[in-house]
Design a protein around this motif. Structure first.
Motif, PDB file in Angstrom:
ATOM      1  N   HIS A  74       0.882  -1.163   0.000  1.00 41.72           N
ATOM      2  CA  HIS A  74       0.000   0.000   0.000  1.00 41.72           C
ATOM      3  C   HIS A  74       0.921   1.215   0.000  1.00 41.72           C
ATOM      4  O   HIS A  74       1.674   1.413   0.960  1.00 41.72           O
ATOM      5  CB  HIS A  74      -0.865   0.041   1.260  1.00 41.72           C
ATOM      6  CG  HIS A  74      -1.963  -0.957   1.271  1.00 41.72           C
ATOM      7  ND1 HIS A  74      -3.194  -0.696   1.820  1.00 41.72           N
ATOM      8  CD2 HIS A  74      -2.035  -2.223   0.802  1.00 41.72           C
ATOM      9  CE1 HIS A  74      -3.978  -1.757   1.695  1.00 41.72           C
ATOM     10  NE2 HIS A  74      -3.275  -2.708   1.092  1.00 41.72           N
ATOM     11  N   VAL A  75       0.866   2.009  -1.030  1.00 32.32           N
ATOM     12  CA  VAL A  75       1.682   3.220  -1.097  1.00 32.32           C
ATOM     13  C   VAL A  75       0.743   4.417  -1.008  1.00 32.32           C
ATOM     14  O   VAL A  75      -0.096   4.622  -1.891  1.00 32.32           O
ATOM     15  CB  VAL A  75       2.508   3.283  -2.393  1.00 32.32           C
ATOM     16  CG1 VAL A  75       3.375   4.542  -2.408  1.00 32.32           C
ATOM     17  CG2 VAL A  75       3.365   2.027  -2.545  1.00 32.32           C
ATOM     18  N   ASP A  76       0.884   5.199   0.058  1.00 30.88           N
ATOM     19  CA  ASP A  76      -0.004   6.337   0.294  1.00 30.88           C
ATOM     20  C   ASP A  76       0.774   7.631   0.091  1.00 30.88           C
ATOM     21  O   ASP A  76       1.826   7.834   0.707  1.00 30.88           O
ATOM     22  CB  ASP A  76      -0.554   6.265   1.724  1.00 30.88           C
ATOM     23  CG  ASP A  76      -1.628   7.295   1.977  1.00 30.88           C
ATOM     24  OD1 ASP A  76      -2.819   6.949   1.873  1.00 30.88           O
ATOM     25  OD2 ASP A  76      -1.279   8.453   2.293  1.00 30.88           O
ATOM     26  N   VAL A  77       0.239   8.499  -0.779  1.00 37.53           N
ATOM     27  CA  VAL A  77       0.849   9.800  -1.053  1.00 37.53           C
ATOM     28  C   VAL A  77      -0.122  10.873  -0.569  1.00 37.53           C
ATOM     29  O   VAL A  77      -1.251  10.962  -1.057  1.00 37.53           O
ATOM     30  CB  VAL A  77       1.131   9.990  -2.557  1.00 37.53           C
ATOM     31  CG1 VAL A  77       1.811  11.337  -2.798  1.00 37.53           C
ATOM     32  CG2 VAL A  77       1.990   8.848  -3.105  1.00 37.53           C
ATOM     33  N   SER A  78       0.300  11.650   0.420  1.00 40.35           N
ATOM     34  CA  SER A  78      -0.572  12.687   0.952  1.00 40.35           C
ATOM     35  C   SER A  78       0.117  14.046   0.888  1.00 40.35           C
ATOM     36  O   SER A  78       1.347  14.138   0.831  1.00 40.35           O
ATOM     37  CB  SER A  78      -0.966  12.368   2.401  1.00 40.35           C
ATOM     38  OG  SER A  78       0.180  12.317   3.228  1.00 40.35           O
ATOM     39  N   LYS A  79      -0.725  15.093   0.888  1.00 37.94           N
ATOM     40  CA  LYS A  79      -0.230  16.463   0.828  1.00 37.94           C
ATOM     41  C   LYS A  79      -0.850  17.266   1.958  1.00 37.94           C
ATOM     42  O   LYS A  79      -2.002  17.018   2.337  1.00 37.94           O
ATOM     43  CB  LYS A  79      -0.581  17.103  -0.519  1.00 37.94           C
ATOM     44  CG  LYS A  79       0.087  16.462  -1.719  1.00 37.94           C
ATOM     45  CD  LYS A  79      -0.263  17.196  -3.007  1.00 37.94           C
ATOM     46  CE  LYS A  79       0.429  16.580  -4.206  1.00 37.94           C
ATOM     47  NZ  LYS A  79       0.145  17.317  -5.462  1.00 37.94           N
ATOM     48  N   PRO A  80      -0.113  18.228   2.515  1.00 39.46           N
ATOM     49  CA  PRO A  80      -0.655  19.028   3.616  1.00 39.46           C
ATOM     50  C   PRO A  80      -1.868  19.832   3.162  1.00 39.46           C
ATOM     51  O   PRO A  80      -1.915  20.349   2.037  1.00 39.46           O
ATOM     52  CB  PRO A  80       0.515  19.952   3.993  1.00 39.46           C
ATOM     53  CG  PRO A  80       1.389  19.992   2.776  1.00 39.46           C
ATOM     54  CD  PRO A  80       1.255  18.642   2.134  1.00 39.46           C
TER      55      PRO A  80
ATOM     56  N   VAL B 210      -5.051   2.388  -8.642  1.00 37.27           N
ATOM     57  CA  VAL B 210      -4.777   3.733  -8.145  1.00 37.27           C
ATOM     58  C   VAL B 210      -6.117   4.340  -7.741  1.00 37.27           C
ATOM     59  O   VAL B 210      -7.072   4.310  -8.525  1.00 37.27           O
ATOM     60  CB  VAL B 210      -4.111   4.617  -9.218  1.00 37.27           C
ATOM     61  CG1 VAL B 210      -3.805   6.004  -8.650  1.00 37.27           C
ATOM     62  CG2 VAL B 210      -2.845   3.969  -9.760  1.00 37.27           C
ATOM     63  N   SER B 211      -6.202   4.871  -6.535  1.00 33.21           N
ATOM     64  CA  SER B 211      -7.474   5.429  -6.081  1.00 33.21           C
ATOM     65  C   SER B 211      -7.230   6.626  -5.168  1.00 33.21           C
ATOM     66  O   SER B 211      -6.133   6.820  -4.643  1.00 33.21           O
ATOM     67  CB  SER B 211      -8.301   4.369  -5.353  1.00 33.21           C
ATOM     68  OG  SER B 211      -7.618   3.898  -4.204  1.00 33.21           O
ATOM     69  N   ILE B 212      -8.278   7.430  -5.009  1.00 29.04           N
ATOM     70  CA  ILE B 212      -8.281   8.540  -4.057  1.00 29.04           C
ATOM     71  C   ILE B 212      -9.105   8.099  -2.861  1.00 29.04           C
ATOM     72  O   ILE B 212     -10.199   7.563  -3.012  1.00 29.04           O
ATOM     73  CB  ILE B 212      -8.886   9.804  -4.683  1.00 29.04           C
ATOM     74  CG1 ILE B 212      -7.930  10.424  -5.712  1.00 29.04           C
ATOM     75  CG2 ILE B 212      -9.241  10.827  -3.615  1.00 29.04           C
ATOM     76  CD1 ILE B 212      -6.744  11.154  -5.080  1.00 29.04           C
ATOM     77  N   ARG B 213      -8.575   8.320  -1.650  1.00 28.75           N
ATOM     78  CA  ARG B 213      -9.310   7.916  -0.447  1.00 28.75           C
ATOM     79  C   ARG B 213      -9.114   8.971   0.633  1.00 28.75           C
ATOM     80  O   ARG B 213      -8.130   9.732   0.603  1.00 28.75           O
ATOM     81  CB  ARG B 213      -8.828   6.569   0.058  1.00 28.75           C
ATOM     82  CG  ARG B 213      -7.410   6.613   0.609  1.00 28.75           C
ATOM     83  CD  ARG B 213      -7.056   5.334   1.336  1.00 28.75           C
ATOM     84  NE  ARG B 213      -5.745   5.416   1.952  1.00 28.75           N
ATOM     85  CZ  ARG B 213      -5.220   4.458   2.716  1.00 28.75           C
ATOM     86  NH1 ARG B 213      -5.905   3.349   2.919  1.00 28.75           N
ATOM     87  NH2 ARG B 213      -4.030   4.597   3.254  1.00 28.75           N
ATOM     88  N   PRO B 214     -10.038   9.049   1.608  1.00 33.99           N
ATOM     89  CA  PRO B 214      -9.849   9.978   2.732  1.00 33.99           C
ATOM     90  C   PRO B 214      -8.574   9.641   3.492  1.00 33.99           C
ATOM     91  O   PRO B 214      -8.255   8.467   3.675  1.00 33.99           O
ATOM     92  CB  PRO B 214     -11.092   9.741   3.599  1.00 33.99           C
ATOM     93  CG  PRO B 214     -12.102   9.147   2.675  1.00 33.99           C
ATOM     94  CD  PRO B 214     -11.320   8.328   1.694  1.00 33.99           C
TER      95      PRO B 214
ATOM     96  N   TYR C 150     -16.812   4.352  -5.841  1.00 34.20           N
ATOM     97  CA  TYR C 150     -16.036   4.299  -7.077  1.00 34.20           C
ATOM     98  C   TYR C 150     -14.579   4.595  -6.756  1.00 34.20           C
ATOM     99  O   TYR C 150     -14.239   5.664  -6.272  1.00 34.20           O
ATOM    100  CB  TYR C 150     -16.552   5.312  -8.091  1.00 34.20           C
ATOM    101  CG  TYR C 150     -15.798   5.262  -9.407  1.00 34.20           C
ATOM    102  CD1 TYR C 150     -15.964   4.177 -10.271  1.00 34.20           C
ATOM    103  CD2 TYR C 150     -14.920   6.276  -9.777  1.00 34.20           C
ATOM    104  CE1 TYR C 150     -15.275   4.099 -11.469  1.00 34.20           C
ATOM    105  CE2 TYR C 150     -14.228   6.219 -10.972  1.00 34.20           C
ATOM    106  CZ  TYR C 150     -14.416   5.133 -11.815  1.00 34.20           C
ATOM    107  OH  TYR C 150     -13.726   5.073 -13.007  1.00 34.20           O
ATOM    108  N   THR C 151     -13.719   3.632  -7.013  1.00 35.05           N
ATOM    109  CA  THR C 151     -12.297   3.792  -6.693  1.00 35.05           C
ATOM    110  C   THR C 151     -11.431   4.018  -7.925  1.00 35.05           C
ATOM    111  O   THR C 151     -10.213   4.021  -7.826  1.00 35.05           O
ATOM    112  CB  THR C 151     -11.780   2.543  -5.947  1.00 35.05           C
ATOM    113  OG1 THR C 151     -12.006   1.378  -6.762  1.00 35.05           O
ATOM    114  CG2 THR C 151     -12.496   2.375  -4.617  1.00 35.05           C
ATOM    115  N   GLY C 152     -12.079   4.172  -9.079  1.00 29.41           N
ATOM    116  CA  GLY C 152     -11.316   4.420 -10.285  1.00 29.41           C
ATOM    117  C   GLY C 152     -11.385   3.249 -11.250  1.00 29.41           C
ATOM    118  O   GLY C 152     -11.850   2.165 -10.896  1.00 29.41           O
ATOM    119  N   PRO C 153     -10.916   3.443 -12.488  1.00 33.36           N
ATOM    120  CA  PRO C 153     -10.942   2.366 -13.474  1.00 33.36           C
ATOM    121  C   PRO C 153      -9.923   1.287 -13.145  1.00 33.36           C
ATOM    122  O   PRO C 153      -9.002   1.507 -12.344  1.00 33.36           O
ATOM    123  CB  PRO C 153     -10.573   3.086 -14.770  1.00 33.36           C
ATOM    124  CG  PRO C 153      -9.714   4.224 -14.328  1.00 33.36           C
ATOM    125  CD  PRO C 153     -10.286   4.674 -13.008  1.00 33.36           C
TER     126      PRO C 153
END
Length: 221
Positions: free
Chosen positions: A113-119, A141-145, A159-162
């Motif tokens: 699981h690779v999580d990329v977050s931004k401030p 690849v998905s966007i999550r809270p 919906y988590t993406g194609p």
């Protein structure tokens, strides 16, 4: 007459209880002996050579005793965290065709699981990847809270993406370049493989010890 029959009944019951206790004690003793033998056997296993994570990744404090991220690094203003488990734990079995290679697959196929977050952003970019000694493949690849910004019971959008394989080749290559630039690639494999060995070994030792302690406590009761 009644007093005699009652005494006789209690005597038979006590005899059965003693037989049951004796049988239970033997079983507990056998189990404890087996647990101890396996504990000692596992304790003698030689760990792999110590491997440091590729810079600038650092090991998350307490990761060996938790199920969260293992590695962390900064990339500009981004925070990159990596969690890992064995692919065999995600997809057990693998079918008869793969049975002969199960042992090799267990140690040579990792799931990241690779999580990329931004401030300042409430969502993060999540990559689910397969990691091998000489390659890294992206599954989705998905966007999550972001975990600390959402309630633990709250689920991400349905919906988590194609499907990643449905994206065109150019976009797939761009996503691969995106995480590789952030240091996520097959260069992580040697450390994560060794780290999982240590974690699995520690968990197994703890399991033998915990089960043995429970059986001892149950025996005394």
């Amino acid at each position: 007459m009644w007093r005699k029959a009652t005494a006789s009944g209690f005597g038979a019951l006590n005899h059965l209880c003693r037989r049951h206790y004796s049988s239970s004690a033997v079983i507990n003793s056998m189990l404890l002996r087996s647990l101890k033998e396996h504990y000692l056997e596992v304790s003698k296993m030689t760990p792999p050579p110590k491997v440091n994570p590729p810079e600038p990744f650092t090991v998350v404090k307490g990761a060996l005793d938790a199920n969260g991220p293992v590695l962390r690094r900064s990339y500009g203003d981004e925070q990159i965290t990596v969690s890992v488990m064995r692919l065999a734990n995600i997809i057990p079995g693998g079918g008869a065709a793969a049975a002969a290679d199960d042992d090799a697959d267990d140690i040579n196929q990792l799931f990241l699981h690779v999580d990329v977050s931004k401030p300042g952003q409430k969502e993060s970019l999540l990559f689910l990847c397969g990691l091998y000694p000489d390659a890294l493949g992206i599954h989705s690849v998905s966007i999550r809270p972001r975990p600390h910004d959402s309630d633990s019971a709250e689920l991400p959008s349905a919906y988590t993406g194609p499907l990643f394989e449905d994206l065109d080749e150019g976009m797939r290559d761009a996503f691969h370049s995106y995480i590789e630039e952030r240091g996520v690639g097959d260069n992580l494999f040697p450390f994560l493989q060794a780290w999982l060995y240590v974690k699995d070994h520690r968990n197994l030792m703890r399991w033998f010890k915990s089960v043995g302690s429970f059986v001892k406590e149950n025996k005394s009761v």
